[in-house]
Design an enzyme around this catalytic site. Structure first.
Site, PDB file in Angstrom:
ATOM      1  N   SER A   1       3.539  -2.110  10.307  1.00 41.17           N
ATOM      2  CA  SER A   1       4.990  -2.117  10.518  1.00 41.17           C
ATOM      3  C   SER A   1       5.667  -3.433  10.132  1.00 41.17           C
ATOM      4  O   SER A   1       6.663  -3.827  10.738  1.00 41.17           O
ATOM      5  CB  SER A   1       5.323  -1.725  11.962  1.00 41.17           C
ATOM      6  OG  SER A   1       4.903  -0.387  12.206  1.00 41.17           O
TER       7      SER A   1
ATOM      8  N   LYS B   1       0.134   4.267  -0.336  1.00 39.56           N
ATOM      9  CA  LYS B   1      -0.519   5.437   0.284  1.00 39.56           C
ATOM     10  C   LYS B   1      -0.289   6.684  -0.577  1.00 39.56           C
ATOM     11  O   LYS B   1      -0.239   6.590  -1.794  1.00 39.56           O
ATOM     12  CB  LYS B   1      -0.050   5.607   1.728  1.00 39.56           C
ATOM     13  CG  LYS B   1      -0.232   4.314   2.542  1.00 39.56           C
ATOM     14  CD  LYS B   1      -0.071   4.498   4.020  1.00 39.56           C
ATOM     15  CE  LYS B   1      -0.248   3.157   4.718  1.00 39.56           C
ATOM     16  NZ  LYS B   1      -0.179   3.220   6.149  1.00 39.56           N
TER      17      LYS B   1
ATOM     18  N   HIS C   1      -9.485   0.832   5.244  1.00 38.49           N
ATOM     19  CA  HIS C   1      -8.181   1.096   5.857  1.00 38.49           C
ATOM     20  C   HIS C   1      -8.348   2.051   7.033  1.00 38.49           C
ATOM     21  O   HIS C   1      -9.194   2.949   7.003  1.00 38.49           O
ATOM     22  CB  HIS C   1      -7.216   1.689   4.819  1.00 38.49           C
ATOM     23  CG  HIS C   1      -5.815   1.735   5.336  1.00 38.49           C
ATOM     24  ND1 HIS C   1      -5.371   2.747   6.149  1.00 38.49           N
ATOM     25  CD2 HIS C   1      -4.793   0.858   5.193  1.00 38.49           C
ATOM     26  CE1 HIS C   1      -4.117   2.484   6.480  1.00 38.49           C
ATOM     27  NE2 HIS C   1      -3.745   1.361   5.919  1.00 38.49           N
TER      28      HIS C   1
ATOM     29  N   GLU D   1      -5.186  -5.137  10.665  1.00 40.13           N
ATOM     30  CA  GLU D   1      -4.171  -4.103  10.836  1.00 40.13           C
ATOM     31  C   GLU D   1      -4.454  -3.328  12.120  1.00 40.13           C
ATOM     32  O   GLU D   1      -5.239  -2.368  12.106  1.00 40.13           O
ATOM     33  CB  GLU D   1      -4.209  -3.130   9.660  1.00 40.13           C
ATOM     34  CG  GLU D   1      -3.954  -3.775   8.322  1.00 40.13           C
ATOM     35  CD  GLU D   1      -3.415  -2.769   7.311  1.00 40.13           C
ATOM     36  OE1 GLU D   1      -2.259  -2.886   6.938  1.00 40.13           O
ATOM     37  OE2 GLU D   1      -4.151  -1.841   6.952  1.00 40.13           O
TER      38      GLU D   1
ATOM     39  N   GLY E   1       2.407   2.244  10.672  1.00 39.10           N
ATOM     40  CA  GLY E   1       3.307   3.376  10.480  1.00 39.10           C
ATOM     41  C   GLY E   1       4.022   3.811  11.756  1.00 39.10           C
ATOM     42  O   GLY E   1       4.624   4.883  11.799  1.00 39.10           O
TER      43      GLY E   1
ATOM     44  N   GLU F   1      -6.758   4.528   7.985  1.00 40.07           N
ATOM     45  CA  GLU F   1      -6.643   5.968   7.688  1.00 40.07           C
ATOM     46  C   GLU F   1      -7.939   6.503   7.077  1.00 40.07           C
ATOM     47  O   GLU F   1      -8.296   7.666   7.281  1.00 40.07           O
ATOM     48  CB  GLU F   1      -5.411   6.211   6.787  1.00 40.07           C
ATOM     49  CG  GLU F   1      -4.132   6.072   7.590  1.00 40.07           C
ATOM     50  CD  GLU F   1      -2.963   5.399   6.866  1.00 40.07           C
ATOM     51  OE1 GLU F   1      -2.956   5.373   5.627  1.00 40.07           O
ATOM     52  OE2 GLU F   1      -2.064   4.895   7.572  1.00 40.07           O
TER      53      GLU F   1
ATOM     54  N   ASN G   1       0.864  -1.183   0.000  1.00 43.01           N
ATOM     55  CA  ASN G   1       0.000   0.000   0.000  1.00 43.01           C
ATOM     56  C   ASN G   1       0.901   1.233   0.000  1.00 43.01           C
ATOM     57  O   ASN G   1       1.482   1.578   1.017  1.00 43.01           O
ATOM     58  CB  ASN G   1      -0.885  -0.054   1.259  1.00 43.01           C
ATOM     59  CG  ASN G   1      -1.765   1.172   1.409  1.00 43.01           C
ATOM     60  OD1 ASN G   1      -1.835   2.018   0.511  1.00 43.01           O
ATOM     61  ND2 ASN G   1      -2.440   1.268   2.544  1.00 43.01           N
TER      62      ASN G   1
HETATM   63  P1  PGA Z   1       2.860   0.280   7.584  1.00 44.88           P
HETATM   64  O1  PGA Z   1       1.384   0.445   6.977  1.00 44.88           O
HETATM   65  O2  PGA Z   1       3.430  -0.997   7.006  1.00 44.88           O
HETATM   66  O3  PGA Z   1       3.610   1.493   7.133  1.00 44.88           O
HETATM   67  O4  PGA Z   1       2.708   0.205   9.065  1.00 44.88           O
HETATM   68  C1  PGA Z   1       0.558  -0.668   6.787  1.00 44.88           C
HETATM   69  C2  PGA Z   1      -0.753  -0.239   6.181  1.00 44.88           C
HETATM   70  O5  PGA Z   1      -1.266   0.830   6.538  1.00 44.88           O
HETATM   71  O6  PGA Z   1      -1.334  -0.952   5.342  1.00 44.88           O
END
Ligand code: PGA
Length: 319
Positions: free
Chosen positions: A275, A77, A159, A229, A235, A161, A75
């Site tokens: 992460s 983003k 997601h 997640e 992140g 976010e 992803n």
């Molecule tokens: P990250 O994000 O690997 O940077 O923690 C994962 C995601 O949001 O799908």
């Protein structure tokens, strides 16, 4: 597809005590107790071993409770420029990827066309979001029809976010999933708890509530990958331990078994995100209910993403 509301979640006290509650789908080892006659013990052992070896023969991997192929999504983003994306694509094109893995990347909308026309067909393309219905007068949105037109096979929905920064709720996300699936896109359906929810012992309540919203809306589970997640791991560099991830994954599979069907529970890929990187993916992949990953930051580096894809090898039997 409507499902019964879960009473399971309300019986649970907190994440730490839960691994024992979700043993329904574990492959059990035969118990060597004295109640078995030698013959019935032999039959028991034989059926156990046949199950293990038929899994091995058909899929060449072990340590998977589900029957779906390992799945790794990147992803990207809201990151990248034409130049950085061209470098990433070229790194991905030259990476050696294990064959036994479905690999998908989700570039920002603006670069979907660039990626589709330059990336190897070995890797499929996903949108990071889609509009809830047919396109039209919806300023700033991207429709499922447009994603398909540009060559996407998947879309990421729910997601964290989108849920917690943009404010999308469970029902809206369920409707988006239903629309995308009805139009033939696969859905990477994200669920996961915030830190305060985990600390309050509500991890499963939250995950099951988000799953139920998908289950209530979608026409079928044929084309859905569930991404667990935990919001506190996204992140932040704070990856869930393999055991923390596994206990939620097995709970999700158990929820699907009880509320949708045993077949869906076994076929649906349940992938972990938060992460994941080249250094922790192999250990996570060893957990039998972790069927792959959804990767954010580390998917922006081609060689590291390839390492994560190739973590599938840690599921394989040593020769
Ligand atoms: P990250 O994000 O690997 O940077 O923690 C994962 C995601 O949001 O799908």
């Amino acid at each position: 597809m409507a499902v019964a509301s879960t009473s399971l979640a309300s019986q649970l006290s907190g994440p730490k005590s839960l691994s024992q509650s979700y043993s329904g789908l574990r492959r059990s080892c035969p118990k060597l107790d004295h109640s078995h006659s030698p013959r019935s013990l032999f039959q028991h052992l034989h059926s156990h071993l046949s199950l293990s070896s038929s899994r091995k023969a058909s899929r060449a991997v072990v340590a998977m409770a589900g029957t779906g192929k390992f799945f790794v999504g990147g992803n990207w983003k809201c990151n990248g420029t034409k130049d950085s994306i061209s470098k990433l694509v070229s790194d991905l094109n030259s990476a050696k990827l294990e064959p036994d893995v479905d690999v998908v990347v989700a570039p920002p909308f603006l670069y979907l066309d660039q990626v589709k026309s330059s990336l190897t067909d070995r890797i499929e393309i996903s949108g990071q979001n889609s509009w809830v219905g047919k396109g039209g007068a919806f300023t700033g949105e991207i429709s499922v029809e447009q994603l398909k037109d540009i060559g996407c096979k998947w879309v990421i929905l729910g997601h964290s976010e989108r849920r917690h920064v943009i404010g999308e709720d469970d029902q809206f996300i369920g409707k988006k999933a239903a629309y995308a699936l009805n139009e033939g896109l696969g859905v990477i359906a994200c669920i996961g708890e915030k830190l305060e929810e985990r600390e309050a012992g509500k991890t499963f309540d939250i995950c099951f509530q988000q799953l139920k919203a998908f289950a209530d809306a979608v026409p079928s589970w044929e084309n859905i990958v569930v991404a667990y997640e935990p919001v506190w791991a996204i992140g932040t560099g704070k990856v869930a331990s393999p055991q923390q991830a596994q206990e939620v994954h097995v709970a999700v599979r158990d929820w699907l078994k009880k509320n949708v069907s045993a077949e869906v529970a076994s076929k649906t890929r349940i992938i972990y995100g938060g992460s994941v990187n080249g250094g922790n993916s192999a250990e996570l992949a060893k957990e039998e209910d972790i069927d792959g990953f959804l990767v954010g930051g580390a998917s922006l580096k081609g060689p590291e993403f390839a390492t994560i894809v190739n973590a599938v090898t840690s599921k394989k039997v040593a020769a």
